[in-house]
Design a protein around this motif. Structure first.
Motif, PDB file in Angstrom:
ATOM      1  N   ASP A  82      12.114  21.437  31.500  1.00 57.50           N
ATOM      2  CA  ASP A  82      12.209  22.811  30.982  1.00 57.50           C
ATOM      3  C   ASP A  82      13.672  23.205  30.788  1.00 57.50           C
ATOM      4  O   ASP A  82      14.018  23.884  29.817  1.00 57.50           O
ATOM      5  CB  ASP A  82      11.528  23.791  31.936  1.00 57.50           C
ATOM      6  CG  ASP A  82      10.015  23.652  31.946  1.00 57.50           C
ATOM      7  OD1 ASP A  82       9.471  23.034  31.006  1.00 57.50           O
ATOM      8  OD2 ASP A  82       9.381  24.146  32.907  1.00 57.50           O
ATOM      9  N   LEU A 136       3.242  14.543  33.049  1.00 58.44           N
ATOM     10  CA  LEU A 136       3.376  14.756  34.489  1.00 58.44           C
ATOM     11  C   LEU A 136       2.049  15.160  35.120  1.00 58.44           C
ATOM     12  O   LEU A 136       1.268  15.905  34.535  1.00 58.44           O
ATOM     13  CB  LEU A 136       4.414  15.836  34.766  1.00 58.44           C
ATOM     14  CG  LEU A 136       5.847  15.567  34.317  1.00 58.44           C
ATOM     15  CD1 LEU A 136       6.689  16.810  34.472  1.00 58.44           C
ATOM     16  CD2 LEU A 136       6.453  14.403  35.101  1.00 58.44           C
ATOM     17  N   GLU A 162       6.889  18.306  40.083  1.00 62.94           N
ATOM     18  CA  GLU A 162       7.372  19.682  39.918  1.00 62.94           C
ATOM     19  C   GLU A 162       8.873  19.713  39.625  1.00 62.94           C
ATOM     20  O   GLU A 162       9.343  20.539  38.834  1.00 62.94           O
ATOM     21  CB  GLU A 162       7.084  20.506  41.176  1.00 62.94           C
ATOM     22  CG  GLU A 162       5.609  20.750  41.459  1.00 62.94           C
ATOM     23  CD  GLU A 162       4.909  19.542  42.080  1.00 62.94           C
ATOM     24  OE1 GLU A 162       5.613  18.558  42.433  1.00 62.94           O
ATOM     25  OE2 GLU A 162       3.664  19.583  42.200  1.00 62.94           O
ATOM     26  N   ALA A 181       9.293  18.617  36.025  1.00 64.77           N
ATOM     27  CA  ALA A 181       8.881  19.670  35.096  1.00 64.77           C
ATOM     28  C   ALA A 181       9.998  20.695  34.931  1.00 64.77           C
ATOM     29  O   ALA A 181      10.329  21.108  33.803  1.00 64.77           O
ATOM     30  CB  ALA A 181       7.604  20.344  35.592  1.00 64.77           C
ATOM     31  N   LEU A 219       0.706  17.438  37.490  1.00 69.81           N
ATOM     32  CA  LEU A 219       1.093  18.651  38.208  1.00 69.81           C
ATOM     33  C   LEU A 219      -0.058  19.242  39.010  1.00 69.81           C
ATOM     34  O   LEU A 219       0.043  20.374  39.501  1.00 69.81           O
ATOM     35  CB  LEU A 219       1.612  19.701  37.200  1.00 69.81           C
ATOM     36  CG  LEU A 219       2.903  19.297  36.483  1.00 69.81           C
ATOM     37  CD1 LEU A 219       3.213  20.277  35.367  1.00 69.81           C
ATOM     38  CD2 LEU A 219       4.056  19.225  37.462  1.00 69.81           C
ATOM     39  N   ARG A 265       6.860  16.065  29.517  1.00 64.70           N
ATOM     40  CA  ARG A 265       6.365  17.058  30.470  1.00 64.70           C
ATOM     41  C   ARG A 265       4.839  16.998  30.564  1.00 64.70           C
ATOM     42  O   ARG A 265       4.273  17.121  31.666  1.00 64.70           O
ATOM     43  CB  ARG A 265       6.797  18.457  30.060  1.00 64.70           C
ATOM     44  CG  ARG A 265       6.659  19.484  31.189  1.00 64.70           C
ATOM     45  CD  ARG A 265       6.987  20.876  30.713  1.00 64.70           C
ATOM     46  NE  ARG A 265       7.150  21.807  31.806  1.00 64.70           N
ATOM     47  CZ  ARG A 265       6.170  22.286  32.565  1.00 64.70           C
ATOM     48  NH1 ARG A 265       4.911  21.871  32.377  1.00 64.70           N
ATOM     49  NH2 ARG A 265       6.414  23.167  33.529  1.00 64.70           N
TER      50      ARG A 265
END
Length: 281
Positions: free
Chosen positions: A192, A278, A185, A188, A280, A275
Motif C-alpha cells: 500500500d 497475500l 499484514e 500488505a 490475509l 497484494r
C-alpha cells in the motif's frame, strides 16, 4: 575499505607507475631528477609504501610524456578512496550508525537512480517492513540489536522524498513485491505504501515485470548518486564505485532495465496483483 584492501590497492597503483616508467625506458633516478623529487619517493610510490596524490600522478605521467594516462591514474587513486565496507565491521556496534550514514548521503544528493531486485528500497519501506528486514539481517550477521534506533533512522532517511529539489528514479523487479519480509499484514502495508508513492512529482517508480522482454538480466541492486558514484550491497560488503567508467556502465544498465519497466497504472496493477496474492485471513 580494510587496511589490507587499501594496501593491496596502493601496491597495484605503484605497480602501474613502475610499468609506465619501464615502458618509457627511464630509470628511477632519472625520473626523480625530472620531477625534482628524492629518489626514495619514486621508490616508495612504486612499492606501494606511500600514497600518491593526484598532483603526483599527473606529474609522473607528464614527466614520462604519457598525458593520456592521467585519467586512468586518477581513477585508480579514487579507487583507493572508494569504500569497500565489510558489513561485519560496520554492524559491530549495531545498525543505527549505518542508517545515519545513509541519511547524510541522501541529504547531500540531488538525483538518485536506483534499482532493487530482491527487496523494497529502504527509501520506500514502512516501519514494520524495515523492522523485520533489520531483524533478519541482524540475525544473519550476528550483530547487536538496536532495532528501534535503526528503524527510526531509516524513516528519517525518507524525509528527503518530500524535498522538492530532489529527484528519485527508482526501479524494482516485480519479484521483490512477492518476497515476504514478515507476515502478510506487513507486506500488505508495504505494498500500500508503494502504491501511494506513485504519482508524486519527485518520484518515478517503475516495476520491471516478471514476464517483460529484457535486454539485461535482473542481476543485483545498485544505486547511482548524482551520476558521480554507485553504491552496491552484497551479503558481506558494501561497495562504492566512483570511476567514470563504472558510473557510466551502471547508468547504462539502469537505462536497459528502465526500458522494460512499467509505470503509473500498469505499475499499480502489478502491486495490486502482489497484494491480492497475500493470505490475509
Amino acid at each position: 575499505m580494510s587496511s589490507t584492501d587499501y594496501q593491496s590497492g596502493r601496491e597495484a597503483l605503484g605497480g602501474r607507475l613502475r610499468e609506465l616508467r619501464s615502458e618509457a625506458g627511464i630509470q628511477g633516478k632519472e625520473l626523480a631528477e625530472r620531477l625534482g623529487w628524492q629518489r626514495s619517493k619514486v621508490s616508495r610510490l612504486e612499492l606501494g609504501k606511500q600514497t600518491a596524490t593526484a598532483t603526483d600522478l599527473e606529474a609522473w605521467a607528464l614527466a614520462l610524456d604519457v598525458p593520456g594516462e592521467v585519467a586512468d591514474l586518477h581513477s585508480r587513486l579514487r579507487g583507493l578512496d572508494s569504500q569497500q565496507r565489510s558489513w561485519r565491521r560496520q554492524l559491530a556496534r549495531g545498525h543505527r550508525a549505518v542508517q545515519d550514514r545513509y541519511v547524510a548521503e541522501y541529504r547531500r544528493t540531488s538525483t538518485v537512480r536506483g534499482y532493487e531486485a530482491t527487496v523494497i528500497p529502504g527509501l520506500f519501506q514502512t516501519p514494520d517492513y524495515a523492522r523485520h528486514l533489520i531483524l533478519l539481517n541482524a540475525e544473519l550477521m550476528q550483530s547487536p540489536r538496536d532495532t528501534d534506533e535503526a528503524v527510526n533512522a531509516r524513516m528519517r532517511r525518507q524525509e528527503v522524498l518530500y524535498e522538492g529539489s530532489k529527484t528519485f528514479r527508482i526501479l524494482v523487479w516485480e519479484g521483490a513485491l512477492h518476497a515476504h519480509i514478515g507476515p502478510a499484514e506487513v507486506m500488505a502495508g508495504q505494498l500500500d505504501r508503494l502504491n501511494g508513492l506513485i504519482g508524486l512529482p519527485q518520484i518515478s517508480l517503475g516495476i520491471v515485470p516478471l514476464g517483460a522482454p529484457l535486454t539485461l538480466s535482473p542481476k543485483h541492486g545498485f544505486w547511482i548518486f548524482d551520476e558521480e558514484r554507485v553504491v552496491i550491497e552484497t551479503i558481506n560488503t558494501e561497495f562504492t564505485l566512483e570511476s567514470t567508467e563504472d558510473v557510466t556502465l551502471y547508468g547504462r544498465a539502469w537505462d536497459r532495465l528502465e526500458e522494460s519497466a512499467v509505470h503509473g497504472q500498469q505499475a499499480r496493477r502489478l502491486i495490486g496483483r502482489a497484494r491480492a496474492s497475500l493470505d490475509l485471513n
